[in-house]
Design a protein around this motif. Structure first.
Motif, PDB file in Angstrom:
ATOM      1  N   PRO A  30       0.842  -1.203   0.000  1.00 34.55           N
ATOM      2  CA  PRO A  30       0.000   0.000   0.000  1.00 34.55           C
ATOM      3  C   PRO A  30       0.876   1.251   0.000  1.00 34.55           C
ATOM      4  N   HIS A  31       0.421   2.283  -0.704  1.00 33.90           N
ATOM      5  CA  HIS A  31       1.263   3.487  -0.783  1.00 33.90           C
ATOM      6  C   HIS A  31       1.018   4.417   0.405  1.00 33.90           C
ATOM      7  N   ASP A  32       2.031   5.238   0.687  1.00 36.79           N
ATOM      8  CA  ASP A  32       2.025   6.112   1.864  1.00 36.79           C
ATOM      9  C   ASP A  32       1.974   7.588   1.488  1.00 36.79           C
ATOM     10  N   ASP A  33       1.460   7.924   0.290  1.00 39.55           N
ATOM     11  CA  ASP A  33       1.478   9.313  -0.172  1.00 39.55           C
ATOM     12  C   ASP A  33       0.840  10.261   0.845  1.00 39.55           C
ATOM     13  N   ALA A  34      -0.416   9.962   1.246  1.00 41.14           N
ATOM     14  CA  ALA A  34      -1.142  10.859   2.160  1.00 41.14           C
ATOM     15  C   ALA A  34      -0.458  10.929   3.521  1.00 41.14           C
ATOM     16  N   LYS A  35       0.001   9.787   3.992  1.00 44.66           N
ATOM     17  CA  LYS A  35       0.687   9.734   5.296  1.00 44.66           C
ATOM     18  C   LYS A  35       1.944  10.601   5.284  1.00 44.66           C
ATOM     19  N   LEU A  36       2.716  10.516   4.193  1.00 43.83           N
ATOM     20  CA  LEU A  36       3.949  11.285   4.088  1.00 43.83           C
ATOM     21  C   LEU A  36       3.656  12.776   3.975  1.00 43.83           C
ATOM     22  N   LEU A  37       2.636  13.139   3.195  1.00 42.17           N
ATOM     23  CA  LEU A  37       2.261  14.544   3.072  1.00 42.17           C
ATOM     24  C   LEU A  37       1.873  15.131   4.423  1.00 42.17           C
ATOM     25  N   THR A  38       1.078  14.398   5.187  1.00 36.59           N
ATOM     26  CA  THR A  38       0.649  14.867   6.498  1.00 36.59           C
ATOM     27  C   THR A  38       1.843  15.049   7.425  1.00 36.59           C
ATOM     28  N   PHE A  88       8.932   5.188   3.257  1.00 37.94           N
ATOM     29  CA  PHE A  88       7.601   5.368   2.701  1.00 37.94           C
ATOM     30  C   PHE A  88       7.558   4.820   1.269  1.00 37.94           C
ATOM     31  N   ASN A  89       6.522   4.040   0.973  1.00 34.54           N
ATOM     32  CA  ASN A  89       6.278   3.558  -0.388  1.00 34.54           C
ATOM     33  C   ASN A  89       5.333   4.524  -1.086  1.00 34.54           C
ATOM     34  N   LEU A  90       5.722   5.021  -2.262  1.00 34.58           N
ATOM     35  CA  LEU A  90       4.886   5.955  -3.000  1.00 34.58           C
ATOM     36  C   LEU A  90       4.073   5.221  -4.062  1.00 34.58           C
ATOM     37  N   SER A  91       2.997   5.857  -4.472  1.00 31.91           N
ATOM     38  CA  SER A  91       2.070   5.208  -5.411  1.00 31.91           C
ATOM     39  C   SER A  91       2.674   5.012  -6.792  1.00 31.91           C
ATOM     40  N   ASN A  92       3.760   5.708  -7.110  1.00 23.99           N
ATOM     41  CA  ASN A  92       4.397   5.524  -8.419  1.00 23.99           C
ATOM     42  C   ASN A  92       5.522   4.486  -8.359  1.00 23.99           C
ATOM     43  N   GLU A 153       2.584  15.528  -4.248  1.00 28.31           N
ATOM     44  CA  GLU A 153       1.218  15.938  -4.589  1.00 28.31           C
ATOM     45  C   GLU A 153       0.849  15.579  -6.027  1.00 28.31           C
ATOM     46  N   GLY A 154       1.846  15.452  -6.887  1.00 28.84           N
ATOM     47  CA  GLY A 154       1.586  15.138  -8.289  1.00 28.84           C
ATOM     48  C   GLY A 154       1.461  13.659  -8.565  1.00 28.84           C
ATOM     49  N   LEU A 155       1.404  12.831  -7.507  1.00 22.04           N
ATOM     50  CA  LEU A 155       1.372  11.385  -7.703  1.00 22.04           C
ATOM     51  C   LEU A 155      -0.030  10.793  -7.706  1.00 22.04           C
ATOM     52  N   ASP A 156      -1.060  11.582  -7.915  1.00 21.35           N
ATOM     53  CA  ASP A 156      -2.435  11.070  -7.886  1.00 21.35           C
ATOM     54  C   ASP A 156      -2.657  10.153  -9.081  1.00 21.35           C
ATOM     55  N   THR A 157      -2.451   8.870  -8.887  1.00 21.92           N
ATOM     56  CA  THR A 157      -2.604   7.888  -9.969  1.00 21.92           C
ATOM     57  C   THR A 157      -3.921   7.153  -9.895  1.00 21.92           C
ATOM     58  N   SER A 158      -4.748   7.522  -8.914  1.00 27.12           N
ATOM     59  CA  SER A 158      -5.996   6.789  -8.732  1.00 27.12           C
ATOM     60  C   SER A 158      -7.072   7.222  -9.708  1.00 27.12           C
TER      61      SER A 158
END
Length: 428
Positions: A30-38, A88-92, A153-158
């Motif tokens: 699972p990616h940690d994008d939101a967690k890392l941003l926060t 942190f694992n990112l969505s990309n 923030e530019g990693l929105d791949t969903s």
């Protein structure tokens, strides 16, 4: 201080392959994008010493999620002696590692080992986002904060909506800072000047206020005079802004200094401000009695970058009768800084809920350091929870500052009684 990530226990495979069969394919974590941003948003004013490793796994021609386990093992070997490390694992498919307190050579060696491991299996498909021919980038987070935030923030791949995504305002630039500087000359700071007490929590103190800190709500000033920009994002321009802010504070104080009589106050100022003509004018208006009621609060980042000026400020303060407080410390800094040599009267350590999970060795080192201080008094600042108050009590820290203290005082009870009540509820 954010505590170091703990080693995760290996996940047991519930379905082992039959003899001679292929092992099941590794599943994308699972990616940690939101967690890392926060995390980055909450820590953006506490970036000193934090470094970042960016592993560009998305550039690999052939991806294997089994690589993540190998990376974790390699990183874990050097994490034991770190002040902080989190992966942190990112969505990309990229991996980001935040760390503090590890030698650059150790991090570089691990990154080179990971790069060799990955490129022995496959190859990169181009330059990384920083225009480097490398599978990894190592950088100082404070100098690259805005770029890192925008990358994540530019990693929105969903393909989903942007609702709930954190957004950053653009960093203040030279043109905007020039406009702000012009505004500051005529801007009334008094509505944004706040104060917060540093209280002694010992029973015999009876709500004794050691001093109260005068400070400016920078976010409120930003919203008023530069709502479209983030003043804090660019470290150098923020320092320039706070220097101008210091000058405005001194001008405001010059209009009325009688309130200092009978009250001890803390002024959070840049080192260069204390050595400026504006402070000399302020100093000349004070009697020896009033100077003894002023604590000069100096941020650790300013101190580290301007140690020579700090020594001059200490000499000046001792000659004129001011007290010195080093502001913005973490447990790591408290245990490693020679506070006696720094000749300070107070040291402020910022409370974080993560300190409840502090490594036992660091906790005992912190306890020993506090007990060994003969001159410097430690303050637990930004303490907004009862658990923080109990942490201070357990460490033998007598001075506390923060919302929890403000709330207790408003209720008309002594801080010592509140501590005792919390101890009873906690079963101590």
């Amino acid at each position: 201080m954010m505590n170091r990530a703990k080693a995760e226990p290996p996940v047991r495979d519930q379905a082992r392959p039959a003899s001679g069969g292929k092992p099941p394919a590794a599943v994308k974590p699972p990616h940690d994008d939101a967690k890392l941003l926060t995390l980055l948003q909450s820590a953006k004013r506490e970036l000193n010493g934090l470094r970042l490793v960016h592993l560009h796994l998305s550039l690999l021609k052939e991806k294997s999620y089994g690589d993540i386990a190998a990376i974790r093992r390699a990183v874990q070997e050097i994490s034991e002696n770190s002040a902080f490390l989190q992966m942190f694992n990112l969505s990309n498919d990229d991996v980001l590692i935040l760390y503090k307190g590890i030698k650059f050579s150790a991090i570089s060696d691990v990154c080179q080992m990971i790069e060799r491991l990955m490129l022995a299996r496959t190859k990169m498909m181009g330059l990384n986002p920083y225009r480097e021919e490398s599978l990894y980038s190592i950088m100082e987070l404070s100098l690259n904060f805005v770029n890192v935030m925008r990358f994540i923030e530019g990693l929105d791949t969903s393909g989903g909506s942007d609702v709930g995504k954190l957004k950053t305002k653009p960093s203040v630039n030279l043109e905007e800072m020039a406009r702000i500087e012009g505004q500051m000359a005529i801007f009334d700071l008094s509505p944004f000047m706040l104060n917060q007490p540093v209280m002694d929590i010992r029973p015999e103190a009876q709500n004794h206020r050691e001093y109260f800190e005068l400070y400016i709500a920078v976010k409120s000033v930003e919203d008023k005079i530069s709502p479209g920009y983030d003043i804090t994002a660019n470290r150098w321009l923020f320092n320039y802004f706070t220097s101008n802010l210091d000058q405005s504070i001194l001008k405001t104080l010059n209009y009325g200094i009688d309130f200092i009589r009978g009250h001890k106050i803390g002024l959070n100022l840049n080192l260069t401000t204390i050595m400026s003509s504006a402070f000399v004018k302020f100093d000349e208006r004070l009697t020896a009695e009033l100077r003894s009621n002023v604590v000069l609060e100096i941020n650790k980042v300013d101190l580290v970058e301007n140690e020579t000026i700090y020594k001059e400020v200490v000499d000046f303060a001792r000659n004129r009768g001011y007290s010195i407080c080093i502001d913005g410390l973490t447990p790591f800094w408290v245990t490693h800084m020679d506070l006696e040599y720094m000749d300070c009267d107070y040291a402020k350590m910022f409370w974080s809920q993560d300190m409840l999970e502090m490594d036992a060795d660091l906790y005992h080192a912190l306890l020993e350091k506090i007990e060994s201080q003969s001159k410097c008094k430690l303050i637990l600042a930004r303490c907004g929870t009862v658990s923080g108050l109990m942490f201070a009590h357990g460490l033998g820290v007598h001075l506390v500052q923060g919302r929890v203290i403000d709330n207790i005082i408003r209720k008309g009870v002594t801080v010592a009684d509140a501590v005792n009540a919390a101890r009873v509820m906690d079963g101590d």
